[in-house]
Design a protein around this motif. Structure first.
Motif, mmCIF file in Angstrom:
data_model
loop_
_atom_site.group_PDB
_atom_site.id
_atom_site.type_symbol
_atom_site.label_atom_id
_atom_site.label_comp_id
_atom_site.label_asym_id
_atom_site.label_seq_id
_atom_site.Cartn_x
_atom_site.Cartn_y
_atom_site.Cartn_z
ATOM 1 N N MET A 107 -28.612 21.505 31.725
ATOM 2 C CA MET A 107 -29.512 21.967 30.649
ATOM 3 C C MET A 107 -29.683 23.480 30.722
ATOM 4 N N ASP A 108 -29.739 23.991 31.932
ATOM 5 C CA ASP A 108 -29.865 25.436 32.102
ATOM 6 C C ASP A 108 -28.593 26.147 31.618
ATOM 7 N N GLU A 109 -27.451 25.563 31.948
ATOM 8 C CA GLU A 109 -26.182 26.147 31.496
ATOM 9 C C GLU A 109 -26.088 26.109 29.970
ATOM 10 N N MET A 110 -26.547 24.993 29.403
ATOM 11 C CA MET A 110 -26.485 24.858 27.939
ATOM 12 C C MET A 110 -27.446 25.848 27.278
ATOM 13 N N ALA A 111 -28.617 26.015 27.846
ATOM 14 C CA ALA A 111 -29.571 26.985 27.301
ATOM 15 C C ALA A 111 -28.957 28.382 27.308
ATOM 16 N N GLU A 112 -28.265 28.684 28.405
ATOM 17 C CA GLU A 112 -27.617 29.997 28.519
ATOM 18 C C GLU A 112 -26.584 30.165 27.407
ATOM 19 N N VAL A 113 -25.778 29.125 27.198
ATOM 20 C CA VAL A 113 -24.741 29.191 26.154
ATOM 21 C C VAL A 113 -25.386 29.357 24.774
#
Lengths: 754, 353
Positions: free
Chosen positions: A374-380
Motif C-alpha cells: 500500500m505504501d508503494e502504491m501510494a508512492e506511485v
C-alpha cells in the motif's frame, strides 16, 4: 430461569465499577517476589528429571543409540526409546480435526526434522539426565533434507490456517488490473520465526493408577485434556491439569506438543513423577514456528488513487508430514475497499517441524506485505500514505460485503496521526535528518484483526456470607487475563472485587475456551457474564417471590444487583443483601452457569474486526545502515476495554513484535542440513529495551452492540499488524530503499545513496 | 554436563600447577565457558577457578603513566573506573558496548580475551569444525556466513573473534601478562590471538596451563585520550555481537595526524590491527578524504569467506566513521549508547544498556 428478563438487560445494569478500571495485575506481587509457582517449579515427592535427546539430522532414521553408556551414567534411571515407550491408545500421527497436529513421541525410528525427540533419559537429577542424553551419541541413516522454500516442489494446499479456503476472490481482478491507471507487482519475503516464550515448554507429570496429574503451561486446558484423554485412552475426568501461570505462549502452548506427551510417557515408564523442561534450542523444532513466506502483491488504482484490484498470493512452507499453512494472503480480505480482490496460497514441504499458530498467524506476515505494498502504491500514485488509505477506506467488508459491527478506524487514523504529528510529512524519501545527521523517516500502517470467539463455560456462585466465587478454566499467559476476567466476574455478580473469589487455571473447572485468536477475554468474559447473570437471576427469583423480602413482588426485571445487594430498580430505597436473601432461604449458596460463544445471527449479519493505525519514526545511519525505531504511536479501536492498563500493555507487546518482525527476528536455516543455526536467544534477536525508546498506545473509543454481550473485541494480536509495516515504510521514507526482505538489516541499505 | 573437578587455588603458582593437567580449564565468571559446557562443546575435566587469587582483581595506575588491570577485574568495574576510562576512553566505551549489563557485571577481563567464537558451527556438535574437532572440516564454509571473517581466514576456518574490548586494546598496544610453569612472560595483545591457518584449534599464544594474570596499557596509549573512539555496528541496539566494529585513536597537531591507531572487530579471528592504514595517516591532514583512504587501506586484503562481501564495505565505512568521530574529539560525557551510531554525546552518560 435463564430466560428471566434480567439476563437480557443491558450489561451495565449489573456492572459496578470494576470493568473499565486500570486495575493492576492480581498476580503481579506473586511474580515480582518469585512466589508464583510455574509448572517447572513443582517438585512432587519422588520426582525424576527427564532430558530429551533430539535429532541432529532433519531427515532419515536413527540407527544407533548407545543405551549402555547412558544407563551406566550415575543417576540415570531409564532411557525411553521406541523400543520401550509405553503404548498410546491413539496413533500420534492420526488427524481427525483441524486443531489436531501430528506429534513425535517415539512412535518409530524416523526422523522428520532437526531437534525431533529421539529418546528421553530419565534420571535422579537434571545433570544426570542431561549427561545421559549426551552419552546416547546417536548415529543416523541420513537422507537429503529439503530446507529451501525456493527449491522445493510447490503444491496448492486444500486449506490454510484452521480450515480456511486456500483461495478466495470477489470481482474480476484481471479486469481491474487491466483497467488500472497505475499498477504495481511486488514480492516480499519474510523469514521463519520461533515463538520463544520466556518460559520454555515444561511439564511435571504424576500418575496415580489410571489418574494423571500434570503441571504444564497451556493456553487451552480443556482442549489439552481432551487430546491427552484420547492419546492415553483415559476418561477426561481422570486427568487434572494445573496451569495457573504461563511465561508466554504466543500460540506455541495452544495445543498438545510431543515433548509434553513424552513427559507423561516417561512418568508412566518409571512409575514416578517426572519433570521435563525443554532447553531453549529444543524449542526450535517440536513446538511450532511461523513459516517463512514469499508474498506477491499486485495492486491497481484508477487515476484518483482508488484501488481497482488487489491480488495477494503467498508461497509458504509446511512440514513434510503435516499441514499448517500460514494464511498470510487473508490479511487482504477485510481491510481496503477494492472492487476486485483475489487471495491465494501455495506451499512447499520442508523437513522442519510443523509450523503452528504464532501470534497473529497469517495476519502478521500478511500485514507487513500488504502495508508495504500500500505504501508503494501510494508512492506511485503520488499520494500521502494516510490519504491513500483513507481513499480506499472500506465502508463494508470488501470480500463479504457485510457491514461492520463497528469500525472506528477513521478515528484511529485521526487520533494517531495527530498524536504522532504526521501532518506535514514530506512525501518524498530522504527529506528529514536529525541534528546528528541521521536520516529520519516516518511510515504508517493499518492494523486489523478479526474479533473471534470460541466456546467457553463458567460457573458463578454467591455464598451465604454474601461473597462470590467465579470458576473458569481460563489461561493467563502473562497478559493479565485473570485480572481482567475477575473484573468481569465481579461486575457479573454485582460485587466489589475484594468480595470475589476468582478461580482459574485448572482443568477441573468449567472449560473457559482456548486463549488464542485474541478471543479469550471475549469468550471467557461472555461465559462469566452469563454465569453471573444466571446466578443473580436465581437470587432475584428467590427474593421477589418471598413475602418477607423487601423486594417481594418487584418482578425480576425490576431488580438491579450492586455492591452485594439487590435493589428495586424503581425504588432504590428497597434493597436486600445477598447474604440475607440466602439466609432466609436457608441456602448455603446459589450458583449459576453460563456459556460464551459467537452469536450465529450476529456473525452472519456483520463483519467483526478490531482496527488500528500505527505511525512509526525510524532513524537510520546514512552510511552504516544501522536502524532504530525511535518512536511509535498506535491508536486502536477494539470495542469495550475491560482494563485499559492491561490492554495498553498488550498493544505495547504487539507493537514491539512489529518492530521485531521488521528489524530483528529471523530463524537462520542452514539449507544443507535443515537445521536452525541460531537456536538461542543471543543469536535469534528480539528487541532489547534500547531498541524501543518511545512507544505510545492510544485506546480509541468504540462501542460494538453486535460482537457479544459485553462489546469486547480482542487485543492480543492486533498491534503486530500495522506496526511491522509502519516500521518498514518508515525505513523507506528515511532512506529511499524499499524493504522487501525482512528483517531489514544494515547490509540491505548498502546500496542506498550514502 | 559431565562431572568435573572444581578447584579454587589461592595463588597464581597453585593455579598454574592445577591447570597443567590435561583437560583442565581456567574459570573466570564462566559467562562463556559454562554456556559451552552446557552445550557439550567444551567438556573440561577440571575447572580452575581463578577469581579468588589475591591481586588479580586490581586496577593499578603505574608510575610511568600506564595502567595494569588484573585478569579477574570485572568488565563493568573496569569500564566505570574513572581513572581508567579517562585515560583510555575507547576501551571503556568498547567494554560498555559488549553483552548486557548483567553479563558485564560478572565477566572478567581475562575471560574476555579468551572468549570463543560465535560461529554457529563451532557451537553445534553435529557440524564439522576444525576448531572444535581438528581435521573434521569447516561446516561454515558454504553455510550461513553473514557473520564470518573477511580478513585473515583460511580454508580451514572462517570464524571471528567476538570481543569488543580487545579491539581498542589491540589498537593501543596493550600487553598481556602471562604466567606459566616457567615463570612470567608478556605478549602484545594484537598478536595474542592466532589466525587460523591450518591449525584453527590453536586460538591464542597461551601454552597449555598458562594463565593470563593481567593486561597492561602502556603510558603512550593514554596519549590518545583526547581523540579515541570505539564504534560498533550491530543488528540491535544492545546485547548483540558486532557485525563489524572499529577502534580509532588519533594524536593530532595543527589539524594533522601525528599518530593513528586503528583496529577492527568482527572481521577476523583476532582483533585486526590496521597498521597500513595507520601508516597512511601519519602526517596526513585529519580530514574525511584521508580517513576514507585509510579505511580503504585497512580493507585492502579483505575478501569474502562466503556470502559476506557486505561486511567488507561495512567495515570500510565504520573505520572511516570511527576516524571521523575520533578526530572530532572524545566526548566529555560518555554516550548513553556507548559505541552506537545513535549515541549523540548530548544524550548523557547513562550506560544502562
Amino acid at each position: 430461569m435463564s430466560d428471566l428478563p434480567l439476563t437480557r438487560a443491558p450489561a451495565h445494569l449489573r456492572q459496578g465499577s470494576s470493568i473499565g478500571q486500570p486495575v493492576t495485575r492480581h498476580d503481579g506481587p506473586l511474580k515480582v517476589t518469585g512466589a508464583a509457582r510455574y509448572a517447572a517449579d513443582h517438585h512432587p515427592a519422588g520426582m525424576l528429571h527427564a532430558a530429551l535427546a533430539v535429532s541432529s539430522i532433519a531427515r532419515g532414521r536413527v540407527s544407533f543409540l548407545d543405551l549402555p553408556a547412558a544407563l551406566a551414567h550415575p543417576g540415570v534411571v531409564a532411557v525411553m526409546t521406541p523400543a520401550n515407550r509405553p503404548a498410546l491408545a491413539e496413533d500420534p500421527d492420526a488427524k481427525t480435526h483441524p486443531f489436531m497436529f501430528r506429534m513425535d513421541v517415539l512412535q518409530n525410528d524416523r526422523v522428520r526434522y532437526a531437534n525431533q525427540p529421539i529418546a528421553v533419559v530419565i534420571a535422579e537429577s537434571l545433570e544426570a539426565a542431561t549427561e545421559g542424553a549426551a552419552l546416547l551419541a546417536p548415529r543416523y541413516e541420513a537422507e537429503a533434507a529439503q530446507a529451501d522454500l525456493a527449491a522445493a516442489e510447490v503444491f496448492t494446499p486444500p486449506a490454510v490456517g484452521p480450515g480456511h479456503p486456500a483461495a478466495m476472490a470477489h470481482g474480476d481482478t484481471a479486469a481491474g488490473l487491466a483497467a488500472a491507471a497505475r499498477r504495481i507487482s511486488v514480492t516480499y519475503e519474510t523469514p521463519a520465526q520461533y515463538h520463544n516464550a520466556m518460559e520454555p515448554h515444561a511439564i511435571v507429570a504424576a500418575w496415580d493408577g489410571d489418574r494423571l496429574a500434570i503441571d504444564t503451561p497451556t493456553q487451552g486446558l480443556a482442549m489439552l485434556r481432551g487430546r491427552l484423554a484420547g492419546l492415553f485412552g483415559l476418561p477426561a475426568e481422570n486427568i487434572r491439569i494445573r496451569s495457573p501461570f504461563l511465561g508466554g505462549g504466543f500460540g506455541s502452548k495452544g495445543l498438545a506438543s510431543g515433548p509434553l506427551v513424552l513427559g507423561i510417557l516417561a512418568a508412566r515408564l518409571v512409575g514416578r513423577p517426572v519433570k521435563l523442561v525443554l532447553r531453549r534450542e529444543q524449542m526450535f523444532g517440536p513446538v511450532g514456528h511461523r513459516a517463512p513466506t514469499r508474498q506477491t502483491l499486485e495492486l491497481g488504482t484508477d487515476a484518483d488513487g482508488a484501488l481497482t484490484a488487489l491480488r495477494h498470493h503467498t508461497l509458504t512452507a509446511t512440514s513434510a508430514f503435516d499441514d499448517f499453512i500460514e494464511p498470510a494472503s487473508n490479511a487482504s480480505h477485510a481491510l481496503y475497499a477494492s472492487p476486485a480482490i483475489a487471495t491465494s496460497h501455495a506451499a512447499v514441504r520442508l523437513d522442519t517441524g510443523t509450523p503452528m499458530f504464532m501470534r497473529a498467524p497469517g495476519e502478521a506476515p500478511g500485514s507487513i506485505a500488504l502495508e508495504s505494498a500500500m505504501d508503494e502504491m501510494a508512492e506511485v500514485c503520488g499520494m500521502d500514505p494516510l490519504e491513500f488509505r483513507l481513499k480506499n477506506y472500506a465502508e463494508t467488508e470488501p470480500m463479504s460485503g457485510k457491514p461492520f459491527s463497528s469500525k472506528a478506524l477513521r478515528e484511529c487514523y485521526a487520533q494517531g496521526a495527530a498524536r504522532f504529528g504526521w501532518a506535514g510529512r514530506p512525501r518524498a524519501p530522504r527529506q528529514m535528518r536529525d541534528a546528528a545527521g541521521l536520516l529520519v523517516g516516518w511510515g504508517m500502517g493499518t492494523a486489523i484483526f478479526p474479533a473471534l470467539m470460541f466456546q467457553g463455560e463458567a460457573r458463578a456462585t454467591i455464598r451465604r456470607d454474601g461473597s462470590g466465587m467465579v470458576e473458569i478454566a481460563a489461561s493467563d499467559m502473562g497478559q493479565g487475563a485473570w485480572t481482567a476476567l475477575a473484573q468481569i466476574a465481579a461486575d457479573s455478580l454485582g460485587l466489589d472485587p475484594a468480595r470475589l473469589d476468582f478461580r482459574s487455571g485448572s482443568s477441573d473447572l468449567p472449560d473457559g475456551g482456548i486463549a488464542g485468536g485474541s478471543a479469550h477475554t471475549a469468550t471467557a468474559g461472555a461465559a462469566i457474564h452469563a454465569a453471573g447473570a444466571e446466578t443473580i437471576a436465581r437470587l432475584a427469583a428467590l427474593a421477589t417471590a418471598d413475602g418477607r423480602s423487601p423486594l417481594y413482588g418487584a418482578g425480576n426485571a425490576g431488580v438491579i444487583a450492586r455492591d452485594g445487594r439487590l435493589f428495586r430498580r424503581d425504588d432504590e430505597n428497597r434493597s436486600e443483601s445477598y447474604a440475607d436473601i440466602l439466609a432466609r432461604a436457608g441456602l448455603a449458596e446459589i450458583a449459576g452457569a453460563g456459556s460464551g460463544a459467537m452469536e450465529p445471527a450476529a456473525q452472519a449479519g456483520y463483519a467483526m474486526h478490531a482496527h488500528g493505525a500505527v505511525f512509526a519514526e525510524v532513524k537510520v545511519d546514512p552510511a552504516l545502515g544501522q536502524i532504530r525505531a525511535t518512536r511509535l504511536v498506535g491508536a486502536f479501536a477494539a470495542g469495550r476495554i475491560i482494563n485499559p492498563r492491561l490492554v495498553r500493555s498488550q498493544y505495547y507487546g504487539g507493537m514491539i513484535w512489529g518492530v521485531s518482525f521488521a528489524l530483528h527476528e529471523r530463524a537462520v536455516l542452514d539449507k544443507r542440513s535443515g537445521r536452525v543455526i541460531n537456536a538461542n536467544l543471543a543469536d535469534y534477536h528480539v528487541p532489547v529495551n534500547a531498541d524501543i525508546p518511545a512507544l505510545e498506545a492510544m485506546l480509541v473509543e468504540e462501542h460494538d452492540p453486535h460482537v457479544n454481550a459485553l462489546g469486547i473485541k480482542g487485543v492480543g494480536e492486533i498491534a503486530i499488524t500495522g506496526s511491522a509495516g509502519a516500521v518498514a515504510n518508515a525505513v523507506w521514507h528515511a532512506t529511499g530503499y524499499r524493504p522487501r526482505h525482512f528483517p531489514i538489516t544494515p547490509d540491505h541499505l548498502l546500496g542506498a545513496p550514502g | 554436563m559431565n562431572r568435573f573437578e572444581y578447584v579454587r587455588p589461592a595463588t597464581i603458582a597453585e593455579a598454574v600447577a592445577a591447570a597443567g593437567a590435561p583437560g583442565a580449564a581456567y574459570l573466570g565468571a564462566g559467562t562463556n565457558l559454562v554456556d559451552l559446557m552446557k552445550l557439550g562443546v567444551l567438556r573440561p575435566q577440571r575447572l580452575v577457578d581463578v577469581r579468588r587469587i589475591a591481586g588479580l582483581d586490581r586496577i593499578e595506575a603505574l608510575a610511568d603513566g600506564g595502567m595494569r588491570i588484573g585478569a579477574a577485574v570485572r568488565n563493568a568495574d573496569l569500564a566505570q573506573d574513572a581513572d581508567f576510562a579517562g585515560r583510555f576512553p575507547a576501551v571503556a566505551e568498547a567494554l560498555l558496548a559488549g553483552a548486557s549489563a548483567q553479563i558485564r557485571n560478572a565477566a572478567t577481563v581475562g575471560g574476555n580475551l579468551m572468549q570463543r567464537t560465535r560461529c554457529a558451527y563451532f557451537h553445534d556438535l553435529a557440524s564439522a569444525c576444525n576448531k572444535r574437532a581438528p581435521g573434521s572440516g569447516c561446516a561454515a564454509r558454504g553455510g550461513e556466513t553473514r557473520q564470518h571473517a573477511v580478513l585473515g581466514w583460511s580454508a580451514h576456518c572462517i570464524a571471528t573473534h567476538p570481543s569488543d574490548f580487545c579491539v581498542p586494546l589491540a589498537a593501543l598496544d596493550a600487553v598481556v601478562e602471562i604466567a606459566g610453569s616457567g615463570g612470567m612472560r608478556e605478549a602484545p595483545l594484537a598478536e595474542f590471538h592466532c589466525l587460523p591457518g591450518d591449525q584453527p584449534a590453536r586460538e591464542s599464544m597461551l601454552a597449555p596451563g598458562e594463565l593470563i594474570v593481567a593486561l597492561r596499557l602502556p603510558a603512550a596509549a593514554a596519549g590518545f585520550a583526547a581523540h579515541a573512539r570505539y564504534l560498533k555496528l550491530r543488528e540491535r541496539t544492545s546485547f548483540a555481537f558486532a557485525v563489524v566494529s572499529a577502534a580509532a585513536a588519533l594524536r593530532l597537531a595543527d589539524g594533522r595526524v601525528t599518530e593513528a591507531r586503528i583496529a577492527l572487530g568482527g572481521v577476523a579471528a583476532r582483533p585486526w590491527r590496521a597498521r597500513a592504514a595507520e601508516a597512511l595517516l601519519a602526517g596526513a591532514a585529519a580530514d574525511d578524504a584521508a580517513f576514507r583512504r585509510a579505511a580503504d587501506a585497512a580493507l585492502t586484503e579483505a575478501r569474502p569467506s562466503g556470502d559476506n562481501a557486505a561486511k567488507i564495505e561495512l567495515a570500510r565505512r565504520i573505520v572511516r566513521r570511527a576516524l571521523l568521530l575520533a578526530a572530532s574529539g572524545t566526548p566529555a560525557r560518555r554516550p548513553a549508547l556507548p559505541a552506537s551510531p545513535f549515541a549523540a554525546p548530548e544524550d548523557g552518560d547513562a550506560a544502562h544498556v
